[in-house]
Design a protein around this motif. Structure first.
Motif, PDB file in Angstrom:
ATOM      1  N   LYS A  53     -67.327   4.913  -6.081  1.00 49.64           N
ATOM      2  CA  LYS A  53     -68.179   4.006  -6.639  1.00 49.64           C
ATOM      3  C   LYS A  53     -69.459   3.984  -5.753  1.00 49.64           C
ATOM      4  O   LYS A  53     -70.759   3.948  -6.292  1.00 49.64           O
ATOM      5  CB  LYS A  53     -67.915   2.684  -7.365  1.00 49.64           C
ATOM      6  CG  LYS A  53     -67.254   1.776  -6.159  1.00 49.64           C
ATOM      7  CD  LYS A  53     -66.500   0.754  -6.823  1.00 49.64           C
ATOM      8  CE  LYS A  53     -65.924  -0.383  -5.654  1.00 49.64           C
ATOM      9  NZ  LYS A  53     -64.819   0.167  -5.084  1.00 49.64           N
ATOM     10  N   SER A  54     -69.348   3.636  -4.497  1.00 49.88           N
ATOM     11  CA  SER A  54     -70.561   3.383  -3.542  1.00 49.88           C
ATOM     12  C   SER A  54     -71.062   4.879  -3.242  1.00 49.88           C
ATOM     13  O   SER A  54     -72.501   4.906  -3.227  1.00 49.88           O
ATOM     14  CB  SER A  54     -69.927   2.820  -2.146  1.00 49.88           C
ATOM     15  OG  SER A  54     -69.448   1.670  -2.417  1.00 49.88           O
ATOM     16  N   VAL A  57     -73.636   5.416  -6.334  1.00 51.53           N
ATOM     17  CA  VAL A  57     -74.689   4.915  -6.188  1.00 51.53           C
ATOM     18  C   VAL A  57     -75.673   5.272  -5.117  1.00 51.53           C
ATOM     19  O   VAL A  57     -77.031   5.079  -5.237  1.00 51.53           O
ATOM     20  CB  VAL A  57     -74.562   3.042  -6.035  1.00 51.53           C
ATOM     21  CG1 VAL A  57     -74.065   2.889  -4.621  1.00 51.53           C
ATOM     22  CG2 VAL A  57     -75.939   2.229  -6.599  1.00 51.53           C
ATOM     23  N   ARG A  58     -75.214   5.858  -4.169  1.00 48.25           N
ATOM     24  CA  ARG A  58     -75.824   6.320  -3.018  1.00 48.25           C
ATOM     25  C   ARG A  58     -76.691   7.481  -3.696  1.00 48.25           C
ATOM     26  O   ARG A  58     -77.820   7.937  -3.275  1.00 48.25           O
ATOM     27  CB  ARG A  58     -75.386   6.649  -1.779  1.00 48.25           C
ATOM     28  CG  ARG A  58     -74.898   5.313  -1.184  1.00 48.25           C
ATOM     29  CD  ARG A  58     -73.997   5.599   0.241  1.00 48.25           C
ATOM     30  NE  ARG A  58     -74.578   6.220   1.080  1.00 48.25           N
ATOM     31  CZ  ARG A  58     -75.628   5.814   2.038  1.00 48.25           C
ATOM     32  NH1 ARG A  58     -75.756   4.423   2.285  1.00 48.25           N
ATOM     33  NH2 ARG A  58     -76.326   6.702   2.880  1.00 48.25           N
ATOM     34  N   PHE A  92     -78.403  -3.715  -0.240  1.00 42.82           N
ATOM     35  CA  PHE A  92     -77.013  -3.416   0.499  1.00 42.82           C
ATOM     36  C   PHE A  92     -76.103  -4.450   0.581  1.00 42.82           C
ATOM     37  O   PHE A  92     -76.406  -5.693   0.701  1.00 42.82           O
ATOM     38  CB  PHE A  92     -77.386  -2.719   1.825  1.00 42.82           C
ATOM     39  CG  PHE A  92     -78.084  -1.625   1.557  1.00 42.82           C
ATOM     40  CD1 PHE A  92     -77.464  -0.105   1.579  1.00 42.82           C
ATOM     41  CD2 PHE A  92     -79.477  -1.381   1.645  1.00 42.82           C
ATOM     42  CE1 PHE A  92     -78.274   0.901   1.615  1.00 42.82           C
ATOM     43  CE2 PHE A  92     -80.414  -0.411   1.710  1.00 42.82           C
ATOM     44  CZ  PHE A  92     -79.796   0.846   1.581  1.00 42.82           C
ATOM     45  N   GLN A  93     -75.025  -4.335   0.757  1.00 46.64           N
ATOM     46  CA  GLN A  93     -73.919  -5.325   1.436  1.00 46.64           C
ATOM     47  C   GLN A  93     -74.208  -5.988   2.400  1.00 46.64           C
ATOM     48  O   GLN A  93     -74.212  -7.258   2.448  1.00 46.64           O
ATOM     49  CB  GLN A  93     -72.498  -4.682   1.599  1.00 46.64           C
ATOM     50  CG  GLN A  93     -71.411  -5.583   1.915  1.00 46.64           C
ATOM     51  CD  GLN A  93     -70.006  -4.866   1.934  1.00 46.64           C
ATOM     52  OE1 GLN A  93     -69.889  -3.878   1.491  1.00 46.64           O
ATOM     53  NE2 GLN A  93     -69.161  -5.772   2.515  1.00 46.64           N
ATOM     54  N   ASP A 170     -75.174  -2.541  -3.891  1.00 49.12           N
ATOM     55  CA  ASP A 170     -73.789  -2.226  -3.589  1.00 49.12           C
ATOM     56  C   ASP A 170     -73.255  -3.293  -2.712  1.00 49.12           C
ATOM     57  O   ASP A 170     -73.249  -3.541  -1.650  1.00 49.12           O
ATOM     58  CB  ASP A 170     -74.002  -0.995  -2.295  1.00 49.12           C
ATOM     59  CG  ASP A 170     -72.777  -0.102  -2.119  1.00 49.12           C
ATOM     60  OD1 ASP A 170     -71.737  -0.799  -2.647  1.00 49.12           O
ATOM     61  OD2 ASP A 170     -72.740   0.659  -1.202  1.00 49.12           O
ATOM     62  N   GLU A 171     -72.248  -3.964  -3.634  1.00 45.46           N
ATOM     63  CA  GLU A 171     -71.470  -5.108  -3.226  1.00 45.46           C
ATOM     64  C   GLU A 171     -72.240  -6.171  -2.479  1.00 45.46           C
ATOM     65  O   GLU A 171     -71.757  -6.590  -1.405  1.00 45.46           O
ATOM     66  CB  GLU A 171     -70.120  -4.782  -2.507  1.00 45.46           C
ATOM     67  CG  GLU A 171     -69.453  -3.628  -3.342  1.00 45.46           C
ATOM     68  CD  GLU A 171     -68.032  -3.584  -2.743  1.00 45.46           C
ATOM     69  OE1 GLU A 171     -67.217  -4.572  -2.701  1.00 45.46           O
ATOM     70  OE2 GLU A 171     -67.622  -2.566  -2.938  1.00 45.46           O
ATOM     71  N   TYR A 201     -75.001  -1.869 -10.584  1.00 48.73           N
ATOM     72  CA  TYR A 201     -74.120  -3.114  -9.645  1.00 48.73           C
ATOM     73  C   TYR A 201     -72.818  -2.569  -9.384  1.00 48.73           C
ATOM     74  O   TYR A 201     -72.248  -2.031 -10.267  1.00 48.73           O
ATOM     75  CB  TYR A 201     -74.260  -4.238 -10.391  1.00 48.73           C
ATOM     76  CG  TYR A 201     -73.981  -5.466  -9.439  1.00 48.73           C
ATOM     77  CD1 TYR A 201     -74.964  -6.212  -8.944  1.00 48.73           C
ATOM     78  CD2 TYR A 201     -72.591  -5.685  -9.356  1.00 48.73           C
ATOM     79  CE1 TYR A 201     -74.840  -7.223  -8.129  1.00 48.73           C
ATOM     80  CE2 TYR A 201     -72.478  -6.766  -8.562  1.00 48.73           C
ATOM     81  CZ  TYR A 201     -73.391  -7.740  -7.737  1.00 48.73           C
ATOM     82  OH  TYR A 201     -73.048  -8.842  -7.081  1.00 48.73           O
ATOM     83  N   ILE A 202     -72.701  -2.401  -7.990  1.00 47.69           N
ATOM     84  CA  ILE A 202     -71.154  -1.824  -7.555  1.00 47.69           C
ATOM     85  C   ILE A 202     -70.610  -3.005  -6.862  1.00 47.69           C
ATOM     86  O   ILE A 202     -71.315  -3.980  -6.291  1.00 47.69           O
ATOM     87  CB  ILE A 202     -71.503  -0.995  -6.401  1.00 47.69           C
ATOM     88  CG1 ILE A 202     -72.316   0.265  -6.814  1.00 47.69           C
ATOM     89  CG2 ILE A 202     -70.100  -0.348  -6.106  1.00 47.69           C
ATOM     90  CD1 ILE A 202     -71.739   1.321  -7.976  1.00 47.69           C
TER      91      ILE A 202
END
Length: 352
Positions: A53-54, A57-58, A92-93, A170-171, A201-202
């Motif tokens: 998943k990440s 999204v990247r 970003f997270q 990303d989270e 949304y991740i």
């Protein structure tokens, strides 16, 4: 799946993927994904660690180049377009704020790089502080003096600064305590509705996905397993993996009836390696009493108060079950033999 979703709404497709693949050596982190993202929707991608998943999204944000496949923004091929040229932004997270700068300087950074005049930058920053519900006085505050929730809002304001068409997350809430996370979930959903932007949304949090999303896409081993509205995926999972991944679940083996359709014949735990049809029942559908079509006698093994409801762990002839009942009912102490029931309409049939 994506095509069906597109037909159910008059929203146009803003981003489409065809055969998108990303390989790292022999590992396909993203494996031939086709997807249509609708303009203005809140799409959440969930999956276990390592599901891809990440990485996905990247790829969408232009931070990674795909091994094959295409990404189109409406009718424009942006597959190899660098991130800074795409009408998108990412939160970003880690938030990636500049700790040596003020809140205003963080928000204005991308605008400054584009040569926008200082007075225009400041005016836009003030608009964005209002958008994310921060006082205008925060403009001059050092970002290191902001709380965790305030830093999240600053990161959101910075992402909106260039007026992107799509925002990727990303989270972003994974490192925040529960109470603040629930507050920010509400604010993110409200922000999505107020701006009309497309959010992708991740997260690993099913609560976040269920609360905020228009659609949820579940990933496993680089592919989508199921995609649909939150209640559709929760109530009608396509297989055992999705059923278990989307929260607590009771699962029974079933057998084919005389007409070949699945029938619940007895309550029994799925045997190791069992294949065929399985009955899935969510804990809230297993109710106390004999009002349902299927009655169960089970011994209470444990209870846990979950705010306005109680989770009851049961043992039905060796099969562990989970029920959720309103409030804090009497008579369900560990060791008690209790009656529960459910309706067949609340059973979802799944395969391996």
């Amino acid at each position: 799946m994506a095509e069906a979703a597109a037909r159910q709404t008059d929203r146009p497709v803003i981003l489409s993927l065809a055969g998108l693949t990303k390989s790292f050596g022999h590992l396909k982190a993203v494996d031939s994904i086709d997807l249509e993202i609708l303009e203005g929707e809140f799409l959440t991608i969930v999956g276990p660690s390592g599901s891809g998943k990440s990485t996905l999204v990247r790829l969408l944000a232009g931070l990674e180049a795909p091994s094959s496949g295409t990404i189109r923004l409406r009718d424009i091929d942006i597959t190899l377009m660098p991130a800074n040229r795409r009408p998108t932004a990412m939160v970003f997270q880690s938030l990636a704020l500049f700790d040596h700068k003020t809140v205003g300087q963080n928000i204005e950074f991308a605008m400054k790089m584009k040569g926008i005049a200082p007075d225009q930058r400041r005016a836009r920053a003030m608009e964005l502080l209002n958008l994310v519900r921060l006082p205008e006085a925060y403009y001059s505050r050092a970002v290191t003096q902001c709380s965790g929730g305030e830093r999240q809002r600053v990161a959101l304001a910075r992402a909106f600064a260039s007026d992107p068409e799509i925002l990727f997350f990303d989270e972003p809430l994974s490192a925040i305590d529960y109470r603040l996370r629930k507050t920010l979930e509400v604010e993110l959903k409200d922000l999505h509705q107020r701006t009309g932007k497309t959010f992708v949304y991740i997260t690993h949090s099913l609560e976040e996905a269920m609360m905020m999303s228009d659609r949820i896409a579940i990933m496993r081993a680089g592919r989508f397993v199921q995609m649909g509205a939150p209640q559709e995926i929760y109530g009608s999972p396509v297989n055992r993996f999705v059923a278990s991944f989307m929260g607590e679940v009771n699962m029974f083996t079933v057998a084919a009836g005389a007409d070949g359709t699945p029938r619940l014949t007895e309550i029994d735990a799925p045997a190791p390696g069992a294949r065929g049809a399985f009955a899935v029942l969510r804990p809230e559908a297993l109710t106390q009493g004999r009002n349902g079509e299927i009655q169960i006698k089970a011994r209470v093994t444990q209870t846990a108060l979950l705010g306005s409801r109680t989770q009851v762990m049961l043992d039905a002839r060796g099969l562990p079950l989970i029920a959720e009942v309103p409030g804090s009912p009497e008579g369900l102490q560990p060791g008690v033999l209790a009656e529960f029931s459910f309706d067949l309409a609340n059973v979802a049939w799944v395969t391996e």
